[in-house]
Design a protein around this motif. Structure first.
Motif, PDB file in Angstrom:
ATOM      1  N   ASP A  36       2.040  -1.230  -4.854  1.00  0.00           N
ATOM      2  CA  ASP A  36       0.765  -0.988  -5.536  1.00  0.00           C
ATOM      3  C   ASP A  36       0.893   0.051  -6.650  1.00  0.00           C
ATOM      4  O   ASP A  36      -0.016   0.174  -7.475  1.00  0.00           O
ATOM      5  N   ILE A  37       2.014   0.756  -6.711  1.00  0.00           N
ATOM      6  CA  ILE A  37       2.224   1.751  -7.772  1.00  0.00           C
ATOM      7  C   ILE A  37       2.974   1.151  -8.973  1.00  0.00           C
ATOM      8  O   ILE A  37       3.200   1.843  -9.968  1.00  0.00           O
ATOM      9  N   LYS A  52       3.044  -5.664 -11.910  1.00  0.00           N
ATOM     10  CA  LYS A  52       2.981  -6.238 -10.564  1.00  0.00           C
ATOM     11  C   LYS A  52       3.237  -7.736 -10.608  1.00  0.00           C
ATOM     12  O   LYS A  52       2.917  -8.411 -11.594  1.00  0.00           O
ATOM     13  N   THR A  96      12.398  -1.730 -12.732  1.00  0.00           N
ATOM     14  CA  THR A  96      11.817  -0.632 -11.969  1.00  0.00           C
ATOM     15  C   THR A  96      12.887   0.418 -11.709  1.00  0.00           C
ATOM     16  O   THR A  96      14.078   0.117 -11.669  1.00  0.00           O
ATOM     17  N   THR A 110       3.959  -0.600 -12.352  1.00  0.00           N
ATOM     18  CA  THR A 110       3.311  -0.810 -13.642  1.00  0.00           C
ATOM     19  C   THR A 110       3.124  -2.291 -13.911  1.00  0.00           C
ATOM     20  O   THR A 110       2.070  -2.728 -14.403  1.00  0.00           O
ATOM     21  N   SER A 167       1.461   3.613  -1.933  1.00  0.00           N
ATOM     22  CA  SER A 167       0.913   4.889  -2.426  1.00  0.00           C
ATOM     23  C   SER A 167       0.302   5.727  -1.304  1.00  0.00           C
ATOM     24  O   SER A 167       0.115   6.931  -1.464  1.00  0.00           O
ATOM     25  N   ARG A 183       8.584   4.956   0.831  1.00  0.00           N
ATOM     26  CA  ARG A 183       8.692   4.274  -0.476  1.00  0.00           C
ATOM     27  C   ARG A 183      10.161   4.025  -0.834  1.00  0.00           C
ATOM     28  O   ARG A 183      10.543   2.904  -1.180  1.00  0.00           O
ATOM     29  N   ASN A 203       0.841  -1.208   0.000  1.00  0.00           N
ATOM     30  CA  ASN A 203       0.000   0.000   0.000  1.00  0.00           C
ATOM     31  C   ASN A 203       0.872   1.252   0.000  1.00  0.00           C
ATOM     32  O   ASN A 203       0.515   2.262   0.610  1.00  0.00           O
ATOM     33  N   ASP A 210      11.978   1.097  -6.308  1.00  0.00           N
ATOM     34  CA  ASP A 210      10.653   0.508  -6.494  1.00  0.00           C
ATOM     35  C   ASP A 210      10.790  -0.975  -6.787  1.00  0.00           C
ATOM     36  O   ASP A 210      11.854  -1.462  -7.201  1.00  0.00           O
TER      37      ASP A 210
END
Length: 234
Positions: free
Chosen positions: A182-183, A187, A173, A185, A92, A99, A90, A177
């Protein structure tokens, strides 16, 4: 109060103050709950492919900084109660410091595990079969993975993941990341990763990222990658 009593009182109060600092620091440390695990092998265990000095700096300084900064970012908030996986799923909802540093902590913890001394070679079993079915063979998978690693502009990662529909896919990434966020592209569940930040290779390979990527295959722990794959397929 005579001079002797004054000195004793001063020293006692100073000691109590410093002791209070120590306990406060300990409380923050344990509440933050994220810790830096030791490498699963010696710093020089991956030589000549990844040198000792790079491993020392990478793990002991870079990874430690991610852990320390993550704990600072979540201190005193409800985020302290969440696991690293819960934070990332989660991400975002959380500040950019969580992050960046949470991703850095998770990514590196994962990265150390999928390398090993006296490793390399080729995958086998179900993972090998899946690679052949998806990419047309191990060499073609290596080529596609290498392209993802070498063409990632700036800093980032290359990944081999199992997608939500249980397919293998190669993605990359930026920064820290990863495909669990959840952000993301693309997953999925990572089973193999390569760090292409310059601090991961520059001491030995300078700007020759392709040489570093080629050397990486000599230290891949296919046993661990296969375990990751089978867990992700359940």
């Amino acid at each position: 109060m005579n001079r002797k009593d004054f000195i004793k009182a001063f020293i006692g109060s100073a000691f109590a103050f410093k002791l209070g600092d120590v306990f406060a620091t300990k409380a923050i440390y344990f509440e933050g709950m994220h810790t830096l695990a030791p490498l699963p092998y010696a710093n020089d265990a991956l030589e000549p492919h990844i040198d000792k000095m790079t491993m020392e700096i990478h793990h002991d300084r870079h990874h430690k900084a991610y852990v320390d900064n993550l704990n600072k970012a979540i201190a005193g908030t409800d985020m302290e109660k969440l696991s690293i996986d819960q934070l990332l799923s989660n991400i975002s909802k959380y500040p950019v410091a969580v992050r960046n540093n949470g991703g850095g902590h998770w990514n590196h913890t994962f990265f150390w595990q999928i390398m090993a001394p006296n490793a390399g070679g080729m995958p086998s079993g179900k993972l090998s079969d899946a690679i052949t079915a998806t990419f047309g063979g191990f060499d073609k998978m290596k080529e596609e993975f290498g392209k993802a690693a070498t063409t990632r502009f700036g800093s980032g990662w290359a990944w081999l993941i199992v997608t939500p529909d249980k397919k293998l896919k190669i993605v990359s990434t930026a920064n820290q990341d990863n495909p669990l966020m959840d952000i993301a592209t693309d997953k999925g569940t990572p089973i193999l990763a390569l760090d292409v930040w310059e601090h991961a290779y520059y001491l030995k390979y300078q700007n020759k990222r392709a040489d570093y990527v080629a050397a990486f295959w000599n230290v891949v722990n296919w046993k661990k990658v296969s375990e990751n794959f089978e867990a992700a397929m359940k």
